[in-house]
Motif scaffolding. Sequence first.
Motif, PDB file in Angstrom:
ATOM      1  N   LYS A   1       0.850  -1.273   0.115  1.00 55.36           N
ATOM      2  CA  LYS A   1      -0.094   0.081   0.014  1.00 55.36           C
ATOM      3  C   LYS A   1       0.572   1.344   0.110  1.00 55.36           C
ATOM      4  CE  LYS A   1      -3.967   2.005  -0.081  1.00 55.36           C
ATOM      5  NZ  LYS A   1      -4.820   1.998  -1.275  1.00 55.36           N
ATOM      6  N   TYR A   2       1.896   1.217   0.653  1.00 56.00           N
ATOM      7  CA  TYR A   2       2.783   2.697   0.860  1.00 56.00           C
ATOM      8  C   TYR A   2       4.188   2.510   1.207  1.00 56.00           C
ATOM      9  CZ  TYR A   2       1.180   2.129   5.729  1.00 56.00           C
ATOM     10  OH  TYR A   2       0.604   1.799   7.065  1.00 56.00           O
ATOM     11  N   VAL A   3       4.727   3.299   0.937  1.00 57.83           N
ATOM     12  CA  VAL A   3       6.212   3.601   1.454  1.00 57.83           C
ATOM     13  C   VAL A   3       6.355   4.849   2.256  1.00 57.83           C
ATOM     14  CG1 VAL A   3       8.724   3.980   0.759  1.00 57.83           C
ATOM     15  CG2 VAL A   3       7.319   2.283  -0.594  1.00 57.83           C
ATOM     16  N   ILE A   4       6.900   4.882   3.422  1.00 59.59           N
ATOM     17  CA  ILE A   4       6.954   6.214   4.271  1.00 59.59           C
ATOM     18  C   ILE A   4       8.425   6.524   4.279  1.00 59.59           C
ATOM     19  CG2 ILE A   4       6.566   7.234   6.286  1.00 59.59           C
ATOM     20  CD1 ILE A   4       4.150   5.169   6.969  1.00 59.59           C
ATOM     21  N   LEU A   5       8.796   7.649   3.764  1.00 60.50           N
ATOM     22  CA  LEU A   5       9.931   8.128   3.879  1.00 60.50           C
ATOM     23  C   LEU A   5      10.128   9.270   5.449  1.00 60.50           C
ATOM     24  CD1 LEU A   5      10.844   9.196   0.256  1.00 60.50           C
ATOM     25  CD2 LEU A   5      11.441   7.038   1.596  1.00 60.50           C
ATOM     26  N   TYR A   6      10.979   9.132   6.079  1.00 55.23           N
ATOM     27  CA  TYR A   6      10.994   9.775   7.277  1.00 55.23           C
ATOM     28  C   TYR A   6      12.004  10.930   7.057  1.00 55.23           C
ATOM     29  CZ  TYR A   6       9.369   5.618   9.969  1.00 55.23           C
ATOM     30  OH  TYR A   6       8.752   4.731  10.389  1.00 55.23           O
TER      31      TYR A   6
ATOM     32  N   SER B   1       4.579   8.091   0.718  1.00 59.10           N
ATOM     33  CA  SER B   1       4.095   8.927   2.025  1.00 59.10           C
ATOM     34  C   SER B   1       5.469   9.489   2.687  1.00 59.10           C
ATOM     35  CB  SER B   1       3.465   7.948   2.942  1.00 59.10           C
ATOM     36  OG  SER B   1       2.380   7.313   2.211  1.00 59.10           O
ATOM     37  N   PHE B   2       5.066  10.484   3.523  1.00 60.10           N
ATOM     38  CA  PHE B   2       6.180  11.010   4.215  1.00 60.10           C
ATOM     39  C   PHE B   2       5.775  11.381   5.877  1.00 60.10           C
ATOM     40  CE2 PHE B   2       6.269  12.258   0.022  1.00 60.10           C
ATOM     41  CZ  PHE B   2       7.589  11.961  -0.433  1.00 60.10           C
ATOM     42  N   ALA B   3       6.523  11.076   6.680  1.00 57.36           N
ATOM     43  CA  ALA B   3       6.517  11.323   8.169  1.00 57.36           C
ATOM     44  C   ALA B   3       7.747  12.229   8.732  1.00 57.36           C
ATOM     45  CB  ALA B   3       6.466  10.025   8.748  1.00 57.36           C
ATOM     46  N   SER B   4       7.227  13.198   9.501  1.00 52.44           N
ATOM     47  CA  SER B   4       8.413  13.778  10.071  1.00 52.44           C
ATOM     48  C   SER B   4       9.244  12.816  11.124  1.00 52.44           C
ATOM     49  CB  SER B   4       7.835  14.982  10.839  1.00 52.44           C
ATOM     50  OG  SER B   4       7.244  14.466  11.893  1.00 52.44           O
ATOM     51  N   VAL B   5      10.454  13.163  11.084  1.00 53.95           N
ATOM     52  CA  VAL B   5      11.085  12.587  11.968  1.00 53.95           C
ATOM     53  C   VAL B   5      10.953  12.509  13.422  1.00 53.95           C
ATOM     54  CG1 VAL B   5      13.623  12.130  13.051  1.00 53.95           C
ATOM     55  CG2 VAL B   5      13.473  12.669  10.527  1.00 53.95           C
ATOM     56  N   SER B   6      10.218  13.499  13.888  1.00 53.20           N
ATOM     57  CA  SER B   6       9.763  13.374  15.395  1.00 53.20           C
ATOM     58  C   SER B   6       8.491  12.641  15.415  1.00 53.20           C
ATOM     59  CB  SER B   6       9.468  14.870  15.756  1.00 53.20           C
ATOM     60  OG  SER B   6       8.571  15.470  14.866  1.00 53.20           O
ATOM     61  N   LEU B   7       7.653  12.534  14.288  1.00 56.32           N
ATOM     62  CA  LEU B   7       6.407  11.617  14.430  1.00 56.32           C
ATOM     63  C   LEU B   7       6.926  10.306  14.492  1.00 56.32           C
ATOM     64  CD1 LEU B   7       3.422  11.149  14.416  1.00 56.32           C
ATOM     65  CD2 LEU B   7       3.540  11.331  11.949  1.00 56.32           C
TER      66      LEU B   7
ATOM     67  N   GLN C   1       9.802   8.886  15.414  1.00 52.00           N
ATOM     68  CA  GLN C   1      10.376   8.606  16.598  1.00 52.00           C
ATOM     69  C   GLN C   1       9.479   8.330  17.640  1.00 52.00           C
ATOM     70  OE1 GLN C   1      13.073  12.028  17.161  1.00 52.00           O
ATOM     71  NE2 GLN C   1      14.673  11.012  16.354  1.00 52.00           N
ATOM     72  N   SER C   2       8.280   8.898  17.524  1.00 53.75           N
ATOM     73  CA  SER C   2       7.123   8.610  18.505  1.00 53.75           C
ATOM     74  C   SER C   2       6.341   7.230  18.221  1.00 53.75           C
ATOM     75  CB  SER C   2       6.022   9.885  18.658  1.00 53.75           C
ATOM     76  OG  SER C   2       5.242   9.697  17.604  1.00 53.75           O
ATOM     77  N   ASN C   3       6.633   6.763  17.036  1.00 60.30           N
ATOM     78  CA  ASN C   3       6.065   5.377  16.770  1.00 60.30           C
ATOM     79  C   ASN C   3       7.009   4.405  16.880  1.00 60.30           C
ATOM     80  OD1 ASN C   3       3.446   6.506  16.010  1.00 60.30           O
ATOM     81  ND2 ASN C   3       4.356   7.105  14.055  1.00 60.30           N
ATOM     82  N   ILE C   4       8.276   4.794  16.620  1.00 61.14           N
ATOM     83  CA  ILE C   4       9.320   3.663  16.380  1.00 61.14           C
ATOM     84  C   ILE C   4      10.381   3.794  17.711  1.00 61.14           C
ATOM     85  CG2 ILE C   4      11.139   2.505  15.297  1.00 61.14           C
ATOM     86  CD1 ILE C   4       8.643   2.574  13.695  1.00 61.14           C
ATOM     87  N   LYS C   5       9.743   3.409  18.864  1.00 60.20           N
ATOM     88  CA  LYS C   5      10.524   3.640  20.286  1.00 60.20           C
ATOM     89  C   LYS C   5      11.966   2.877  20.441  1.00 60.20           C
ATOM     90  CE  LYS C   5       6.552   4.941  22.136  1.00 60.20           C
ATOM     91  NZ  LYS C   5       6.032   6.077  21.462  1.00 60.20           N
ATOM     92  N   LYS C   6      12.101   1.952  19.392  1.00 56.90           N
ATOM     93  CA  LYS C   6      13.915   1.457  19.405  1.00 56.90           C
ATOM     94  C   LYS C   6      14.533   2.318  18.613  1.00 56.90           C
ATOM     95  CE  LYS C   6      12.513  -3.397  20.548  1.00 56.90           C
ATOM     96  NZ  LYS C   6      12.653  -4.747  20.352  1.00 56.90           N
ATOM     97  N   GLY C   7      14.088   3.439  17.816  1.00 58.92           N
ATOM     98  CA  GLY C   7      14.956   4.167  16.985  1.00 58.92           C
ATOM     99  C   GLY C   7      15.191   3.449  15.718  1.00 58.92           C
TER     100      GLY C   7
END
Length: 130
Positions: free
Chosen positions: A5-10, A49-55, A57-63
Motif C-alpha cells: 500500500k505505501y512507502v513512508i520516508l522519514y 508517504s512522508f512522516a516527520s522524524v519526530s512523528l 520517533q514517537s512510533n518507533i520506540k527502538k529508534g
Amino acid sequence: MIKFKYVILYVEDVEMSMSFYKNTFGFEIKFITPEKDYGELLSGETSLSFASVSLAQSNIKKGFITAKTEDQPFGMELGFTTDNVEALVEKAIQNGAVLYEDIALKPWGQKTAYIKDPNNYLIEICTEIP
C-alpha cells in the motif's frame, strides 16, 4: 488479499519533501495532516508517504537511522520509469536533487540514472526493462 500500500520516508520537512516529488514527478497530494507531520502523494496503487522524524520517533520506540545529507544514501532506492530519462533527471536537479550516478545504458537495453533527493534518499530514474 495482501496489497503493498505505501512507502513512508522519514524526513525533517514533510511539506518540502512532498513538494519535491509533486514538482518533479507530478504526483498529486492525497493527504497531509494539519500539523504537517505526515502526508501522502498519489503515485498509482502504492502511495508515496512522508512522516516527520519526530512523528516517526514517537512510533518507533527502538529508534532508526535517519537519512543525513552528509552521508551516502541508504542501501535502497525508489525507482521511477520514464521514456525520457534525461529530461526527468534535469527536472529533478532543478527541483533540488543531486546527480549521484550519471545516465548509463545497461547491457539489457535499459537506460538508468541515480539521483539523491533533498533528504538524501536514492532514486533511480530509468526506462522500462525492454
